[in-house]
Structures are given as structure tokens and as C-alpha cells.
Write a protein that holds these residues in place. Structure first.
Motif, PDB file in Angstrom:
ATOM      1  N   GLY B 232       0.833  -1.209   0.000  1.00 48.11           N
ATOM      2  CA  GLY B 232       0.000   0.000   0.000  1.00 48.11           C
ATOM      3  C   GLY B 232       0.859   1.247   0.000  1.00 48.11           C
ATOM      4  N   HIS B 236       1.269   4.109  -3.097  1.00 49.83           N
ATOM      5  CA  HIS B 236       1.100   5.528  -2.816  1.00 49.83           C
ATOM      6  C   HIS B 236       2.340   6.322  -3.224  1.00 49.83           C
ATOM      7  N   GLY B 240       1.360   6.661  -6.936  1.00 56.09           N
ATOM      8  CA  GLY B 240       0.317   7.647  -6.672  1.00 56.09           C
ATOM      9  C   GLY B 240       0.751   9.072  -6.960  1.00 56.09           C
ATOM     10  N   ASP B 273      -7.796   5.071  -7.485  1.00 56.04           N
ATOM     11  CA  ASP B 273      -7.848   6.063  -6.407  1.00 56.04           C
ATOM     12  C   ASP B 273      -9.265   6.632  -6.381  1.00 56.04           C
ATOM     13  N   THR B 341      -6.049   5.083  -2.234  1.00 58.06           N
ATOM     14  CA  THR B 341      -5.349   4.558  -3.421  1.00 58.06           C
ATOM     15  C   THR B 341      -5.013   3.093  -3.206  1.00 58.06           C
ATOM     16  N   CYS B 342      -5.302   2.244  -4.199  1.00 62.10           N
ATOM     17  CA  CYS B 342      -4.957   0.839  -3.973  1.00 62.10           C
ATOM     18  C   CYS B 342      -4.650   0.088  -5.256  1.00 62.10           C
ATOM     19  N   ASP B 438      -4.191   3.930   1.925  1.00 56.94           N
ATOM     20  CA  ASP B 438      -3.622   3.200   0.803  1.00 56.94           C
ATOM     21  C   ASP B 438      -3.712   1.709   1.077  1.00 56.94           C
TER      22      ASP B 438
END
Lengths: 435, 454
Positions: B232, B236, B240, B273, B341-342, B438
Motif C-alpha cells: 500500500g 502511494h 500515486g 484512487d 489509493t490501492c 492506501d
């Protein structure tokens, strides 16, 4: 307002402290070489500390018109508050420090814009494809402290600072060169900042590679400041020592690092944005020797940690509007060492010169363990810089590494207004690379 | 209040005007070592004005809301100084709405004494689980914000936002060596999230203690399986931030690297996201420009299909609005930020992921990371070697670094067990820590550079 608030506070408790902070700052931002945004930020707020039955109640507010409700909020919290064994100090006027410059306070916004424009133009003269993000900030602040001892003290401070990131991309190769400077009086040497960035862009033109091994690593003053100082700041904080978590907690009066290292914390350093006549609890600031020829001489304290340690505040209390004071370093000044910087490089057969490092402190800061990606660094071969390295990590333990230094630069460079540190050559750090 | 704001919006001289007023209240409790270190209450009242003229922005933020009209004038004058630029705003329907938080357990209704009692229990667990505990830090904070947002296009929004953040760190010491482990939790609607975590607190202490006997990892290049927590953080940091359009929209070269349609990874890779999922740390109904929240696919079946936008970046790039304009609080203008976010769950169970690894690393938890767009770096909270398909000896000092584009392509397997981190605060510029979540399932990546002593 302060008198009214103190009066109400003292009806509830013998020990009360009022902290009032006002500030106006003007950040000017450039993005990708263009002037992007102008901001004005006005902040004003009040924080109250009350000591009731040996415990601290704390409340803070930016509600300009109702400070009195602070007393109620602080009283609500006090029964659960931290136990304390100190009194608020006698507040006496300290001699003025030159930290307020009317020329900075009254600098027109157009001049702030011009500083940014000028830096960008200078850099693009030799690196036309550079995309620069720049922030120039002018800040004007007033801090006032009053407490139940009866005194009230106040100071004004101006600050002007600039940060710059120049980004160049060639294919999948991304180069970011970052520079920062600040001052409380006079003017920023922004041309010098631009020159530094230009020089680093030029040096980074060629790439080099390094093998995975334990190698000598030189940190430039900037690299040293970015990589090495955080664990030292933690280890020398009276608070960390009290918790038993400081690597140097039991080393008072004993050698802990190389005997060429001498370090001062100077709360009144000229021109530094960290300087003030008194700290955020009203204790006069001063110069404190933290490390003398490798021997730990002092930790830095605020009122609470000092009283718990059976010592005295060193004038290092720092707070923001919404937080209680905590020990914090001011300006750190290292003494220079014994080797010319060029000789540090010239004397290295195979190693790295590191200037910018990324992510060094995502790990075990307290133990001094760092492992960062070399964001801007160069391979040294037979005493020469042969190219910029990529995809490379440098790993080590700060507390151990400071005991195995091969050389210290003669000049402690001004990395920013709050740090003066020389270049440092470590005999062996872990270098890992795919290259 | 609404009247004052709408009056001020009528001030002439700008192409577009926004006003935000924010009130908030909250509390904070911090323990250090065995002692309560800090407990406080705070209240805030402040606001900001953003003005656009000819595409240039002016911004003013203030605590003295009585002088709203002064700050409106100031923002407009500043926009004028910027001069003509080509900023535009994506078209958006004006929104008039009022959003309150659907709270499950309201932290403002939990007496301070109860909060302290819970933290005392957790702290007691930390200190009684192992004699090697050297110190500990517990941080709790809750903030309820009441936001008014209006713009000259007719949007008027009132939103309530709740944020709860909770983290515990245990430090264990053996002679000169100090190791740490972290547990961090958060929520946007439920104080209950931090209750009943006693077992996890105990696990955290045991993680810190076991690191004391772990050997430092040998630096080099490895196949790495990361747990959902670490993966995670990876998605990110590594990807991300690169998806935040304000990093690419004025940078043609970076845009070339992040061109929609480019293949970043295998078919099994999907990264999203969005703030539209209720109850996660980064969730909300409308972003700070009044754009409704969404679910945005960034990578779909391995291909770059989207990025995160504000109204300005969406207009500049001709891409749809995604509801990612956020500001930390009234002191700052909104910029493009992540929400939740993932990496979406794939098919591969964890046992299958490690079973054919001869020598690799299983890396878990995280202290955090950093990115410079092309390069990322993040550190594992704990790790074990994988040898001949089995988890083997614990190692420490595992810090992962790499090139984003190469690493995403090097993801060999995506697990079937998505889990979310909600304790995180994202930093970008000066706006830190912004509440985000995340998440990821387990993932397996080949060819990762691990920093370590040689």
C-alpha cells in the motif's frame, strides 16, 4: 486582551502562561519557470497553559474574538494533563537581536517576484531545458509571552527564504537539483543559489556507475546536513535522553564521536531564521556547546525536560500555536576540520560523493540507521569525479559512522541560515546499486 | 455566514472567485514513555479566498474573518499581478448541498477521561509485553471541520469532515541497538476503529523485540514479496504521486513518460484512487473545489488509463474531473492530492507466491517512503528471508528503492487479499499530513534493489 485573559486564568490557577502569535507571510510560487501563484497568509492565535494541582492544561485557538473560552478548555483538560514540576519563569527583557529588518518587512511583492525571475533566468542561460519550481517567501511575525509572574515580553522577526528545484529530463533520466536559503536580515544571495544549481547541472551531465560494496563516501555539507543531522538532533535532545532512547544518553562527558567534531547550538546566531532573544517559554537563548572534540558536553532542554532531568533549560523550547513547547535545536554550527575539500576527493581511490539523498529517514532514525537513494551523487575514481550515479543506495549507521571518519573538510559551510557543517569523508558505508 | 460569503463573491474584478470559511475543533493526546506528555484542546476559525484573472491565481488566507472583504480585494490584486496565464477551469455543474458526517461513534461525544483510559490500557500493554521495551510514543487526534465553500459559478457547499488519527510506536532496546515497530490506524467516521485493538498492540511490541535479533540484510538485488501494508505504501509513493496531474501538466517530458495508453505492467495490475468509498480515511463527498468524489482507474489491466485532477489540471490536459483537489485546511489552496489509493485484488494466494522462490525477501509493514517521481524509496518495518519456498530467518534494515516504471513492470504476481492502511498522512509541499488511505493485496516483484550493509 492578554491582560484580560491572564486575569481570568489566574482566577483558576496560580501558574498561567499566555502565548500569542501573529504572522503574515507572502509566498510567491513559480512552476515550470512561470510565475504561478501569489499568496498572502495571515495567522493569529493564542495558546494558554495552566498548571492546576501539578498538571498542565493546554488549549489553543485561532478564534480571534473569544479567547476567554480558552480558560474553560484548558481547565477541562488539566485533570488529565502531564504532571509538571516547574514554574513559569520571570520574564525579563533581553537585549534586542537583529532579527527584524524593515527592508524585508516592507519589500514590495514585485521585488519578491523579481528574485524568482532572476534565479530562473540565470539557470536557463546555461541549461535552457531546465524546468524550475521556485518559492520565495517573506514572513513577518510577532511573538508575545506573558505569565503569572507578571512580566510580558515580545519580539518581531522577519524572514525571507527561497527554495528552488531545477528539473531536467532526458529520455527516462530525471535530474532534480534542489537548493534552499534563508535569512532574517539583509538580502538573500539568490544569484549564488542559481550559480550552485547551474554548477551541479553541469557536473551531472555524465553518468557513472558504482558497484555494490562497502566503500568510502564523502557527504558534501548539504548532503551531510540532509543525511546525518536528524538522528543527532534526536540523540542530543533532553527529551529523547529522558526516555532512555538516545544513543548518547549515557555518554555525557564521554567521547562519542571522532575527536575532530565540535558542535554548538546557537540561539542567537546572526542572521539565522532560528534566532530569537528568548525561546518560546521566555527563557533567554544562548550558545550551548553540545559536543566538544568528540565528547558530549550538553543536551538541549526546555523547562519541563530540564526539571525532569535535574538540569536547567538551555533556552531551546519551541512550539507552534497548537502544540506545547518541546526541546528543539536552533542553529547548529560545526567547527571545521583538517582537510581541504578538494583533497578529500583527490585522496579517494574509489567511492561516492553524495549531495542529495532521498528517503534516508524512512527507517530507524532513533538507532541512527539510514538508507537512502542517492538523488544526486557522483562516482569518485582515482581522486576524480567521473559521473553521476543512479539507482544507488547508501546505507549506514550515523552514530557508528561518526566514529570512523577519514577526513573532515576545513570549512564549515553555511548550508542554510541554521546550519554550518563541513564536508565529511566516511571510511566505509554500504553502497548498493544495480549499475 | 452564507449571506456574507455571497456578498463578498459579488466583488468585481476577477474572472473567477472562491471563498472558503472553516471552523474546527479537536483534541490531541500524546504519550511518551510511561507518561502522558501532551493533552490539549483546540479550536479554529479561518478562511481563504482564491481569485483568477486571465488565468493567473491570487490567494489569501486569514484568521480574521471579520476582514473578509479586505482579503477578497487582496486576492484579486494578487491575481492581477500574476498577469495573463493560460490556466482555465474544467466545466463543472454548480453544486448546492449540505453534507454531514454519518458518524458511527462520534469522538467529540467520548469523554476525555474515556479516551485517556483507552490509551492508558494500550500503553500498559506496551510496557508489560516485554522488558526490552525502551520507550513508546502514542499519538491520538480528532478533528471535526465544518466547511463553507462557495464560488462565483453558483456552488454553495457546506460539508462536515471528521478525521481521527491514531498511531503507536514501540521502541525495543538491546545494548546499543534500538528497533521500532508501528501500528497506525485512522478513520473518517468512527472512533470505534481505535477501540479493541489490544491484541494488535501486543503484536506490534513483539515485532519490535524480534527485530533485535534479526540480522542486517545483505544489500543487493532480490525477488521481493511485500505484505499488503508495505505494498500500500509502495503504490502511494511509487505510483500515486506520479499520477497527480499537477506534476505532469506543465512538464512535457514527464508527460511523455506518463502517456495514457502506455503499458506499465501485466494484465493483472489494476490501480485505483477515489474518495467515493465511504468510511475510509481519505473519503469525502465533494473535494475542496466542489467536485463530487469518484473512483478513478489509474492503471487498468496494466495500461495507464487515468490520472488525478483538479479543475485546473483537468482543463489543461483535456481529461475528466476526478475530485482530487484537496487542501490540508483553510490556510492553503487546494492542490491535486490522493484520496484512497490501492492495487486491486488479483488471483494469487500468498503461499503460491512464495513457493517457487529460491532466495528472496518477504517484506512487511512500513515506516514510510519518499519519491522523486522517477525514483522511489521506502522502508520495511520487518522482513524475513524466503528460502526454497519457505519463510526463513528474520532480517532488518530492508529498504527498497527503484525506478517506478521498471518496478511496476516487474510485478510478477498480485495477491487475492486486499487490505487498507488508514493511519497515514501524506506529505506534499507544505500540506502535511493529509489524511489518506492506501491499500493492496500481497504482491511479488522481481529485481528490487535492497539497501543494506555489504
Amino acid at each position: 486582551m492578554i491582560e484580560r485573559l491572564l486575569k481570568r486564568a489566574r482566577a483558576a490557577s496560580r501558574e498561567a502562561e499566555v502565548f500569542v502569535f501573529t504572522m503574515e507571510e507572502t509566498p510567491v510560487s513559480f512552476e515550470a519557470n512561470e510565475l504561478k501563484q501569489l499568496q498572502t497568509r495571515q495567522v493569529q492565535g493564542t495558546a494558554l497553559r495552566l498548571i492546576v494541582d501539578g498538571r498542565i492544561g493546554f488549549a489553543a485557538s485561532t478564534r480571534v474574538s473569544h479567547p476567554e473560552s480558552l480558560v474553560d478548555a484548558a481547565l477541562e483538560v488539566a485533570p488529565f494533563g502531564t504532571t509538571v514540576d516547574f514554574e513559569f519563569p520571570e520574564l525579563s527583557k533581553e537585549p534586542d537581536l537583529p532579527i527584524y529588518d524593515p527592508a524585508i518587512a516592507e519589500l514590495p511583492v514585485e521585488d519578491l517576484i523579481e528574485i524568482g525571475r532572476d534565479m530562473i533566468a540565470n539557470i536557463r542561460e546555461s541549461a535552457a531545458e531546465a524546468l524550475c519550481d521556485v518559492r520565495v517567501i517573506r514572513r513577518n511575525a510577532t511573538l508575545t509571552l506573558a505569565n503569572s509572574r507578571g512580566g510580558q515580553v515580545s519580539y518581531r522577526k522577519t524572514t525571507i527564504s527561497a527554495s528552488l528545484n531545477a528539473n531536467l529530463i532526458r529520455g527516462t533520466d530525471v535530474l532534480d537539483v534542489f537548493e534552499y536559503d534563508s535569512t532574517s536580515i539583509g538580502s538573500l544571495d539568490h544569484r549564488a543559489m542559481a550559480r550552485e544549481v547551474t554548477r551541479k547541472i553541469r557536473l551531472a551531465k555524465h553518468t557513472g556507475s558504482v558497484r555494490t560494496a562497502n566503500l568510502p563516501v564523502i557527504f558534501t555539507p548539504k548532503g551531510a546536513a540532509e543525511t546525518l543531522l536528524l538522528p543527532m538532533k534526536l540523540a542530543l535532545s533532553g527529551k529523547t535522553v529522558l526516555e532512555g532512547a538516545s544513543a548518547w544518553g549515557d555518554k555525557m562527558g564521554q567521547p562519542a564521536v571522532d575527536s575532530r567534531i565540535t558542535l554548538w547550538d546557537d540561539g542567537k546566531a546572526e542572521g539565522s531564521i532560528a534566532s530569537a532573544p528568548f525561546d518560546d517559554e521566555g527563557i533567554p537563548t544562548r550558545r550551548t556547546c553540545l559536543i566538544d572534540k568528540g565528547v558530549i558536553r550538553s543536551f538541549y532542554y526546555d523547562l519541563r525536560t530540564a526539571s525532569l532531568a535535574g538540569s536547567a533549560s538551555t533556552g531551546n523550547a519551541s512550539r507552534s500555536l497548537e502544540t506545547m513547547p518541546t526541546p528543539s535545536p536552533t542553529t547548529w554550527i560545526f567547527e571545521g576540520g583538517d582537510v581541504d575539500e578538494e583533497d578529500l576527493i583527490a585522496g579517494t581511490r574509489e567511492g561516492l560523493l553524495v549531495d542529495q539523498i532521498m528517503g534516508a529517514w524512512a527507517g530507524n532514525v532513533m538507532a541512527g540507521e539510514f538508507s537512502g537513494n542517492v538523488h544526486l551523487g557522483y562516482k569518485i575514481e582515482n581522486g576524480e569525479l567521473v559521473g553521476r550515479v543512479k539507482d544507488t543506495m547508501v546505507t549506514g549507521n550515523v552514530f557508528q559512522a561518526l566514529r570512523s571518519l577519514d577526513g573532515i573538510g576545513k570549512v564549515a559551510h553555511r548550508v542554510s541560515s541554521e546550519i554550518r557543517i563541513p564536508a565529511l569523508l566516511f571510511s566505509s558505508l554500504g553502497v548498493a546499486s544495480r549499475g | 455566514m452564507r449571506e456574507r460569503i455571497e456578498d463578498a463573491l459579488k466583488t468585481p474584478g476577477s474572472d473567477y472567485l472562491e471563498i472558503r470559511i472553516e471552523e474546527s475543533q479537536g483534541s490531541r493526546i500524546r504519550y511518551r514513555g510511561k507518561e502522558l506528555e501532551d493533552i490539549g484542546r483546540f479550536t479554529n476559525l479561518g478562511g481563504n479566498v482564491r481569485a483568477m484573472i486571465g488565468g493567473g491565481w491570487g490567494f489569501a488566507s486569514f484568521n480574521d474573518v471579520n476582514r473578509l472583504s479586505h482579503y477578497v480585494e487582496l486576492a484579486i490584486n494578487q491575481a492581477r499581478l500574476i498577469g495573463r496565464r493560460d490556466s482555465r477551469l474544467a466545466e463543472a455543474e454548480p453544486v448546492v448541498d449540505m453534507v454531514s458526517v454519518q458518524m458511527r461513534r462520534n469522538p467529540l461525544r467520548v469523554p476525555l477521561s474515556d479516551k485517556k483510559r483507552l490509551l492508558d490500557e494500550y500503553n500498559h500493554i506496551i510496557w508489560s509485553t516485554s522488558p526490552q521495551v525502551q520507550t513508546s510514543i502514542i499519538n491520538y487526534s480528532d478533528t471535526l471541520r465544518s466547511l463553507h465553500f462557495a464560488n462565483s459559478h453558483g456552488t454553495y457547499l457546506r460539508q462536515e469532515k471528521l478525521d481521527i488519527g491514531f498511531s503507536l510506536i514501540a521502541f525495543a532496546r538491546k545494548d546499543d541497538d534500538v528497533q521500532q515497530a508501528i501500528l497506525s490506524l485512522g478513520s473518517s467516521d468512527d472512533y470505534g476503529v481505535i477501540e479493541g485493538r489490544h491484541e494488535e498492540v501486543e503484536d506490534m511490541v513483539e515485532r519490535a523485540v524480534s527485530l533485535l535479533s534479526a540480522k542486517p540484510v545483505k544489500g543487493g538485488c532480490y525477488t521481493v514479496v511485500t505484505d499488503p501494508h508495505l505494498a500500500g505504501v509502495f503504490v502511494h509513493e511509487a505510483f500515486g504521486h506520479l499520477s497527480e496531474a499537477d506534476h505532469v501538466y506543465q512538464n512535457d517530458r514527464l508527460l511523455e513518460l506518463m502517456i495514457l495508453g502506455r503499458k506499465f505492467g501485466g494484465e493483472h495490475l489494476n490501480i485505483v484512487d477515489g474518495a467515493a468509498i465511504p468510511g475510509l480515511r481519505g473519503s469525502f463527498r465533494y473535494d475542496d473545489e466542489g467536485t463530487p468524489s469518484t473512483k478513478t482507474y489509474l492503471i487498468q489491466n496494466g495500461v495507464l488509463v487515468g490520472r488525478l485532477h483538479s479543475r485546473e489540471t483537468a482543463a489543461k490536459m483535456g481529461e475528466p474531473l476526478t475530485g482530487n483537489a484537496r487542501s490540508l485546511n483553510y490556510r492553503f489552496p487546494p492542490i491535486v492530492r490522493m484520496t484512497n489509493t490501492c492495487i486491486e485484488a488479483g488471483q494469487v494466494p500468498f503461499q503460491d507466491m512464495i513457493s517457487d522462490i529460491k532466495e528472496g525477501i518477504y517484506a512487511c509493514h512500513s515506516y514510510g517512503g519518499q519519491t522523486s517521481m522517477e525514483m522511489f524509496t521506502f522502508s520495511a518495518g520487518e522482513a524475513r528471508m524466503i528460502r526454497d519456498g519457505q519463510l526463513a530467518e528474520p532480517v532488518r534494515g530492508v529498504n527498497l528503492s527503484g525506478n517506478v516504471f521498471e518496478t511496476l513492470a516487474n510485478i510478477e504476481a498480485v495477491g487475492n487479499d486486499l487490505a487498507w492502511n488508514q493511519g497515514g498522512g501524506c506529505g506534499k509541499g507544505e500540506q502535511s499530513p493529509l489524511p489518506v488511505a492506501d491499500g493492496s493485496p500481497h504482491i511479488r516483484i522481481r529485481d528490487v534493489v535492497i539497501g543494506g550493509q555489504g
